[in-house]
Design an enzyme around this catalytic site. Structure first.
Site, PDB file in Angstrom:
ATOM      1  N   ASP A  50      29.283 100.490  34.260  1.00  0.00           N
ATOM      2  CA  ASP A  50      29.763 100.207  35.625  1.00  0.00           C
ATOM      3  C   ASP A  50      31.159 100.806  35.821  1.00  0.00           C
ATOM      4  OD1 ASP A  50      27.562  98.850  36.579  1.00  0.00           O
ATOM      5  OD2 ASP A  50      28.315  96.873  36.017  1.00  0.00           O
ATOM      6  N   LYS A  61      24.698  89.708  31.716  1.00  0.00           N
ATOM      7  CA  LYS A  61      25.699  90.717  31.357  1.00  0.00           C
ATOM      8  C   LYS A  61      26.753  90.219  30.364  1.00  0.00           C
ATOM      9  CE  LYS A  61      25.719  93.831  35.318  1.00  0.00           C
ATOM     10  NZ  LYS A  61      26.580  94.435  36.337  1.00  0.00           N
ATOM     11  N   ALA A 101      32.026  92.722  38.236  1.00  0.00           N
ATOM     12  CA  ALA A 101      32.299  94.022  38.873  1.00  0.00           C
ATOM     13  C   ALA A 101      33.800  94.222  39.052  1.00  0.00           C
ATOM     14  CB  ALA A 101      31.571  94.108  40.216  1.00  0.00           C
ATOM     15  N   TYR A 133      25.723  97.957  47.873  1.00  0.00           N
ATOM     16  CA  TYR A 133      24.995  99.151  48.324  1.00  0.00           C
ATOM     17  C   TYR A 133      23.746  98.803  49.129  1.00  0.00           C
ATOM     18  CZ  TYR A 133      22.589  97.974  44.016  1.00  0.00           C
ATOM     19  OH  TYR A 133      21.943  97.301  43.020  1.00  0.00           O
TER      20      TYR A 133
END
Ligand SMILES: NC(=O)c1ccc[n+]([C@@H]2O[C@H](COP(=O)([O-])OP(=O)(O)OC[C@H]3O[C@@H](n4cnc5c(N)ncnc54)[C@H](OP(=O)(O)O)[C@@H]3O)[C@@H](O)[C@H]2O)c1
Length: 293
Positions: A114, A76, A143, A236
């Site tokens: 995101d 990323k 994140a 998740y």
């Protein structure tokens, strides 16, 4: 289970995800279900790419006519210098999770969905954050940056609490200067009880509690949860983490990260195809797979 192979021909458009590992990703099923729902001749493929092969892989997807790709761990951040341009969201979040490829010019644009995925899911869950809100973000990785940058615009008071306090301080410094806000801070884990007391939203952006370590929680024993707060866990897998269960037991409302996953995917889908994504189809397949797991 027999895999269904749909019609593929010379017109089939390709997108995919580059990661290492990548086999666990729900994105191929999520996007392929969306393409099938809309009757589109597109396919989404998982591509296992070692860190040292990233530049070659990006040249490869360009040469093969891919319309775009998603990026996951560990690509990323390292992909950024390999791209032709990045959006403002990438500059603020410091990470790319989606690349749009312009087939005619061969240009690659880095995007971060995101951030918008998180904000869209907050809105979908009717969680509103404003200038009087206090938010605690656990973690200081990619994140955390996306979540923090997304929330910074609201004017809320934001505190990053991270295991490595220096990393939390770096993100807070960066966002404070980007947004000219004095309300973005960091604290060590030993200050969590104090800084979270008045919080209206707590967001976990660490991987703690993620499968297979489902009995772990990033919230330390002995620290009370804030009263009347919402707990948002970006993890998740599993759909309900230990952190969510513990928070609910203390009277908090808890929301898991599947919505963020679906909305970041939906946003990438729209960027690549120009079509409105079938959100509920995408959500249903993710939830089905996560419940089976
Ligand atoms: N729902 C979604 O769509 C979505 C999207 C993106 C990410 N996520 C979730 O976010 C997680 C983190 O992703 P990322 O890209 O931010 O990872 P990352 O860049 O590696 O950052 C991980 C952060 O978690 C902290 N951490 C890791 N292990 C820890 C432990 N055992 N105890 C305490 N802190 C720990 C790290 O602290 P140090 O700085 O001390 O190392 C770091 O701040 C993922 O695992 C995923 O579950 C969800």
């Amino acid at each position: 289970m027999t895999a269904q192979v749909g019609h593929i021909d010379g017109q089939t458009q390709l997108v995919g995800i580059l990661g290492y590992p990548v086999a666990h990703s729900l994105s191929p099923e999520m996007h392929n279900a969306a393409f099938a729902e809309l009757g589109m001749n597109w396919r989404y493929v998982p591509l296992l790419v070692r860190p040292e092969q990233l530049a070659a892989a990006l040249r490869g997807v360009l040469a093969l006519g891919f319309r775009g790709v998603n990026l996951t761990v560990p690509h990323k951040v390292t992909c950024i210098p390999l791209l032709d341009s990045v959006t403002e969201a990438v500059t603020i979040a410091g990470a790319v999770n989606t690349i749009r490829i312009d087939g005619s010019s061969g240009r690659m644009e880095g995007l971060n969905t995101d951030m918008s995925g998180f904000l869209t899911d907050l809105a979908a869950n009717r969680i509103s954050i404003g200038e009087t809100s206090r938010v605690v973000i656990l973690g200081a990785g990619g994140a955390a940056r996306a979540v923090g940058a997304g929330l910074a615009r609201s004017g809320a008071h934001i505190t990053f609490v991270n295991r490595t306090a220096e990393r939390g301080a770096q993100i807070a410094d960066f966002l404070r200067s980007s947004w000219a806000s004095s309300k973005i801070e960091s604290a060590g884990m030993d200050q969590l009880a104090e800084v979270s007391r008045e919080a209206s939203l707590v967001v976990n952006t660490t991987p703690v509690g993620m499968y297979p370590s489902v009995d772990a929680s990033p919230w330390p024993n002995g620290v009370p949860f804030p009263k009347d707060a919402v707990l948002y866990d970006t993890v998740y897998r599993p759909l309900q983490t230990k952190l969510m269960r513990d928070a609910e037991r203390s009277g908090l409302r808890a929301v898991g990260g599947v919505g963020m996953l679906v909305y970041q995917g939906a946003s990438a889908f729209e960027m690549w195809t120009g079509k409105k994504p079938p959100i509920e189809v995408m959500r249903a397949i993710c939830q089905k797979r996560l419940m089976e797991a």
